[in-house]
Design a protein around this motif. Sequence first.
Motif, PDB file in Angstrom:
ATOM      1  N   ILE A   8       0.851  -1.181   0.000  1.00  0.00           N
ATOM      2  CA  ILE A   8       0.000   0.000   0.000  1.00  0.00           C
ATOM      3  C   ILE A   8       0.888   1.232   0.000  1.00  0.00           C
ATOM      4  O   ILE A   8       1.843   1.317   0.779  1.00  0.00           O
ATOM      5  CB  ILE A   8      -0.910   0.008   1.237  1.00  0.00           C
ATOM      6  CG1 ILE A   8      -1.767  -1.269   1.271  1.00  0.00           C
ATOM      7  CG2 ILE A   8      -1.791   1.251   1.243  1.00  0.00           C
ATOM      8  CD1 ILE A   8      -2.467  -1.495   2.599  1.00  0.00           C
ATOM      9  N   GLN A   9       0.573   2.174  -0.873  1.00  0.00           N
ATOM     10  CA  GLN A   9       1.369   3.390  -0.964  1.00  0.00           C
ATOM     11  C   GLN A   9       0.634   4.561  -0.315  1.00  0.00           C
ATOM     12  O   GLN A   9      -0.588   4.662  -0.399  1.00  0.00           O
ATOM     13  CB  GLN A   9       1.630   3.729  -2.430  1.00  0.00           C
ATOM     14  CG  GLN A   9       2.415   2.673  -3.173  1.00  0.00           C
ATOM     15  CD  GLN A   9       2.623   3.056  -4.628  1.00  0.00           C
ATOM     16  OE1 GLN A   9       2.296   4.157  -5.062  1.00  0.00           O
ATOM     17  NE2 GLN A   9       3.191   2.147  -5.387  1.00  0.00           N
ATOM     18  N   CYS A  10       1.392   5.445   0.283  1.00  0.00           N
ATOM     19  CA  CYS A  10       0.850   6.643   0.919  1.00  0.00           C
ATOM     20  C   CYS A  10       1.670   7.850   0.463  1.00  0.00           C
ATOM     21  O   CYS A  10       2.892   7.861   0.616  1.00  0.00           O
ATOM     22  CB  CYS A  10       0.905   6.507   2.446  1.00  0.00           C
ATOM     23  SG  CYS A  10       0.370   7.983   3.339  1.00  0.00           S
ATOM     24  N   GLN A  11       0.987   8.840  -0.086  1.00  0.00           N
ATOM     25  CA  GLN A  11       1.644  10.058  -0.579  1.00  0.00           C
ATOM     26  C   GLN A  11       1.033  11.268   0.128  1.00  0.00           C
ATOM     27  O   GLN A  11      -0.191  11.391   0.201  1.00  0.00           O
ATOM     28  CB  GLN A  11       1.431  10.195  -2.094  1.00  0.00           C
ATOM     29  CG  GLN A  11       2.093  11.397  -2.726  1.00  0.00           C
ATOM     30  CD  GLN A  11       3.588  11.222  -2.868  1.00  0.00           C
ATOM     31  OE1 GLN A  11       4.070  10.228  -3.387  1.00  0.00           O
ATOM     32  NE2 GLN A  11       4.349  12.215  -2.409  1.00  0.00           N
ATOM     33  N   VAL A  12       1.887  12.164   0.617  1.00  0.00           N
ATOM     34  CA  VAL A  12       1.431  13.368   1.315  1.00  0.00           C
ATOM     35  C   VAL A  12       1.807  14.589   0.491  1.00  0.00           C
ATOM     36  O   VAL A  12       2.851  14.579  -0.193  1.00  0.00           O
ATOM     37  CB  VAL A  12       2.080  13.474   2.710  1.00  0.00           C
ATOM     38  CG1 VAL A  12       1.445  14.590   3.522  1.00  0.00           C
ATOM     39  CG2 VAL A  12       1.979  12.163   3.439  1.00  0.00           C
ATOM     40  N   ASP A  13       0.997  15.636   0.580  1.00  0.00           N
ATOM     41  CA  ASP A  13       1.226  16.820  -0.257  1.00  0.00           C
ATOM     42  C   ASP A  13       2.291  17.757   0.297  1.00  0.00           C
ATOM     43  O   ASP A  13       2.584  18.789  -0.301  1.00  0.00           O
ATOM     44  CB  ASP A  13      -0.084  17.590  -0.458  1.00  0.00           C
ATOM     45  CG  ASP A  13      -0.581  18.241   0.834  1.00  0.00           C
ATOM     46  OD1 ASP A  13      -1.361  19.208   0.742  1.00  0.00           O
ATOM     47  OD2 ASP A  13      -0.206  17.777   1.930  1.00  0.00           O
ATOM     48  N   SER A  14       2.860  17.422   1.451  1.00  0.00           N
ATOM     49  CA  SER A  14       3.911  18.256   2.020  1.00  0.00           C
ATOM     50  C   SER A  14       4.845  17.380   2.838  1.00  0.00           C
ATOM     51  O   SER A  14       4.502  16.237   3.165  1.00  0.00           O
ATOM     52  CB  SER A  14       3.310  19.353   2.891  1.00  0.00           C
ATOM     53  OG  SER A  14       2.527  18.782   3.918  1.00  0.00           O
ATOM     54  N   GLN A  15       5.989  17.902   3.167  1.00  0.00           N
ATOM     55  CA  GLN A  15       6.968  17.112   3.911  1.00  0.00           C
ATOM     56  C   GLN A  15       6.572  17.003   5.380  1.00  0.00           C
ATOM     57  O   GLN A  15       6.272  18.014   6.021  1.00  0.00           O
ATOM     58  CB  GLN A  15       8.348  17.765   3.783  1.00  0.00           C
ATOM     59  CG  GLN A  15       8.885  17.749   2.357  1.00  0.00           C
ATOM     60  CD  GLN A  15      10.294  18.334   2.272  1.00  0.00           C
ATOM     61  OE1 GLN A  15      10.723  19.049   3.158  1.00  0.00           O
ATOM     62  NE2 GLN A  15      11.007  18.019   1.204  1.00  0.00           N
ATOM     63  N   VAL A  16       6.568  15.803   5.876  1.00  0.00           N
ATOM     64  CA  VAL A  16       6.241  15.550   7.278  1.00  0.00           C
ATOM     65  C   VAL A  16       7.232  14.545   7.839  1.00  0.00           C
ATOM     66  O   VAL A  16       7.633  13.606   7.149  1.00  0.00           O
ATOM     67  CB  VAL A  16       4.802  15.021   7.472  1.00  0.00           C
ATOM     68  CG1 VAL A  16       3.776  16.080   7.108  1.00  0.00           C
ATOM     69  CG2 VAL A  16       4.572  13.763   6.659  1.00  0.00           C
ATOM     70  N   THR A  17       7.595  14.740   9.081  1.00  0.00           N
ATOM     71  CA  THR A  17       8.496  13.797   9.719  1.00  0.00           C
ATOM     72  C   THR A  17       7.752  12.559  10.201  1.00  0.00           C
ATOM     73  O   THR A  17       8.171  11.429   9.972  1.00  0.00           O
ATOM     74  CB  THR A  17       9.210  14.455  10.918  1.00  0.00           C
ATOM     75  OG1 THR A  17       9.939  15.584  10.448  1.00  0.00           O
ATOM     76  CG2 THR A  17      10.165  13.473  11.579  1.00  0.00           C
ATOM     77  N   MET A  18       6.609  12.800  10.868  1.00  0.00           N
ATOM     78  CA  MET A  18       5.918  11.707  11.518  1.00  0.00           C
ATOM     79  C   MET A  18       4.815  11.152  10.616  1.00  0.00           C
ATOM     80  O   MET A  18       3.909  11.870  10.213  1.00  0.00           O
ATOM     81  CB  MET A  18       5.314  12.162  12.848  1.00  0.00           C
ATOM     82  CG  MET A  18       6.340  12.708  13.831  1.00  0.00           C
ATOM     83  SD  MET A  18       5.646  13.117  15.426  1.00  0.00           S
ATOM     84  CE  MET A  18       5.467  11.492  16.143  1.00  0.00           C
ATOM     85  N   MET A  19       4.902   9.863  10.347  1.00  0.00           N
ATOM     86  CA  MET A  19       3.896   9.180   9.552  1.00  0.00           C
ATOM     87  C   MET A  19       3.547   7.891  10.285  1.00  0.00           C
ATOM     88  O   MET A  19       4.412   7.255  10.888  1.00  0.00           O
ATOM     89  CB  MET A  19       4.413   8.891   8.153  1.00  0.00           C
ATOM     90  CG  MET A  19       3.384   8.375   7.189  1.00  0.00           C
ATOM     91  SD  MET A  19       4.054   8.207   5.519  1.00  0.00           S
ATOM     92  CE  MET A  19       3.929   9.889   4.928  1.00  0.00           C
ATOM     93  N   PHE A  20       2.279   7.515  10.214  1.00  0.00           N
ATOM     94  CA  PHE A  20       1.784   6.362  10.960  1.00  0.00           C
ATOM     95  C   PHE A  20       0.960   5.467  10.047  1.00  0.00           C
ATOM     96  O   PHE A  20       0.319   5.935   9.106  1.00  0.00           O
ATOM     97  CB  PHE A  20       0.897   6.808  12.130  1.00  0.00           C
ATOM     98  CG  PHE A  20       1.496   7.884  12.986  1.00  0.00           C
ATOM     99  CD1 PHE A  20       1.281   9.215  12.690  1.00  0.00           C
ATOM    100  CD2 PHE A  20       2.262   7.569  14.093  1.00  0.00           C
ATOM    101  CE1 PHE A  20       1.828  10.223  13.476  1.00  0.00           C
ATOM    102  CE2 PHE A  20       2.809   8.562  14.887  1.00  0.00           C
ATOM    103  CZ  PHE A  20       2.590   9.883  14.577  1.00  0.00           C
ATOM    104  N   TRP A  21       0.929   4.198  10.382  1.00  0.00           N
ATOM    105  CA  TRP A  21       0.047   3.238   9.708  1.00  0.00           C
ATOM    106  C   TRP A  21      -0.886   2.624  10.734  1.00  0.00           C
ATOM    107  O   TRP A  21      -0.440   2.158  11.796  1.00  0.00           O
ATOM    108  CB  TRP A  21       0.844   2.142   9.027  1.00  0.00           C
ATOM    109  CG  TRP A  21       1.526   2.609   7.770  1.00  0.00           C
ATOM    110  CD1 TRP A  21       2.819   3.001   7.634  1.00  0.00           C
ATOM    111  CD2 TRP A  21       0.926   2.726   6.475  1.00  0.00           C
ATOM    112  NE1 TRP A  21       3.066   3.365   6.340  1.00  0.00           N
ATOM    113  CE2 TRP A  21       1.937   3.206   5.600  1.00  0.00           C
ATOM    114  CE3 TRP A  21      -0.345   2.481   5.965  1.00  0.00           C
ATOM    115  CZ2 TRP A  21       1.693   3.439   4.247  1.00  0.00           C
ATOM    116  CZ3 TRP A  21      -0.585   2.714   4.622  1.00  0.00           C
ATOM    117  CH2 TRP A  21       0.431   3.183   3.770  1.00  0.00           C
ATOM    118  N   TYR A  22      -2.192   2.653  10.405  1.00  0.00           N
ATOM    119  CA  TYR A  22      -3.217   2.100  11.285  1.00  0.00           C
ATOM    120  C   TYR A  22      -3.970   0.989  10.551  1.00  0.00           C
ATOM    121  O   TYR A  22      -4.031   0.950   9.317  1.00  0.00           O
ATOM    122  CB  TYR A  22      -4.240   3.174  11.681  1.00  0.00           C
ATOM    123  CG  TYR A  22      -3.752   4.188  12.690  1.00  0.00           C
ATOM    124  CD1 TYR A  22      -2.939   5.258  12.307  1.00  0.00           C
ATOM    125  CD2 TYR A  22      -4.123   4.090  14.032  1.00  0.00           C
ATOM    126  CE1 TYR A  22      -2.507   6.195  13.232  1.00  0.00           C
ATOM    127  CE2 TYR A  22      -3.697   5.031  14.966  1.00  0.00           C
ATOM    128  CZ  TYR A  22      -2.899   6.078  14.549  1.00  0.00           C
ATOM    129  OH  TYR A  22      -2.475   7.004  15.470  1.00  0.00           O
TER     130      TYR A  22
END
Lengths: 114, 111
Positions: A21-35
Motif C-alpha cells: 500500500i502506498q501513501c503520498q502526502v502533499d507536504s513534507q512531514v516527519t511523523m507518519m503512521f500506519w493504522y
Amino acid sequence: SAVISQKPSRDICQRGTSLTIQCQVDSQVTMMFWYRQQPGQSLTLIATANQGSEATYESGFVIDKFPISRPNLTFSTLTVSNMSPEDSSIYLCSVRRDSYNEQFFGPGTRLTVL
Amino acid sequence: SQKIEQNSEALNIQEGKTATLTCNYTNYSPAYLQWYRQDPGRGPVFLLLIRENEKEKRKERLKVTFDTTLKQSLFHITASQPADSATYLCAHNNAGNMLTFGGGTRLMVKP
C-alpha cells in the motif's frame, strides 16, 4: 491540514500473497503512521514510520508481517505479507505535521483476503 | 493503562436538535484530545483538537469541552442535519505521544 492519498483504494487478494500500500502526502512531514481498522472496530496503530529511522512497531505487529518503507518525507509504503483472511481490514496512513498536534488520515485501503 | 471510552450505542436524534457525544478517559489527563468524523469505508476526518488547559473549543456548529475533573470531553453538534450522520471518534495522545482511539459513537440524524 494535509492532503493524503493512498493506493490502491481497495483490493481483493488471495491467501498467501502480499500487497503493498502506498501513501503520498502533499507536504513534507516527519511523523507518519500506519493504522488498521478491522470491521466494526476502532483504529489500531500498527507502526510509526519516521523518515531517517527504522519503523517502530506496536505490540502485536512485526516487521516480517508488515514491512514499511519511508524513503523520503512525503512517501511511505506498508506491505501486508503472507496474507490470511484475518488481515481483511481497512489500512490507513496518517501524518502529523511538524510542530503541530493535529493528526490527519488518508482515505484508507480496503483489503479483502479470500 | 489509559483507556478511552465512548458510548458504543448509536445516538439517534431529530434534525435541528443538538447532538451530544461523550468521551471518557480512565487515568491521567491527556495533553489534548482530538475528535474525528468517519463515514463508512472512509478514513477519519479531523474536526477539532482541545488542549488540557482549554475548557471549550468551537468551530461553526461544533463545540468541544474538556473537563479534567470529570475526565470527560463532550462533543456537541448544534442544529444537526442528516448529513451529520456518521461515526465520531475521540482520540488522545498517550505517554509516547501516539494517538489512541475510542471505539466511536455512531450518530444518526433523522429528517
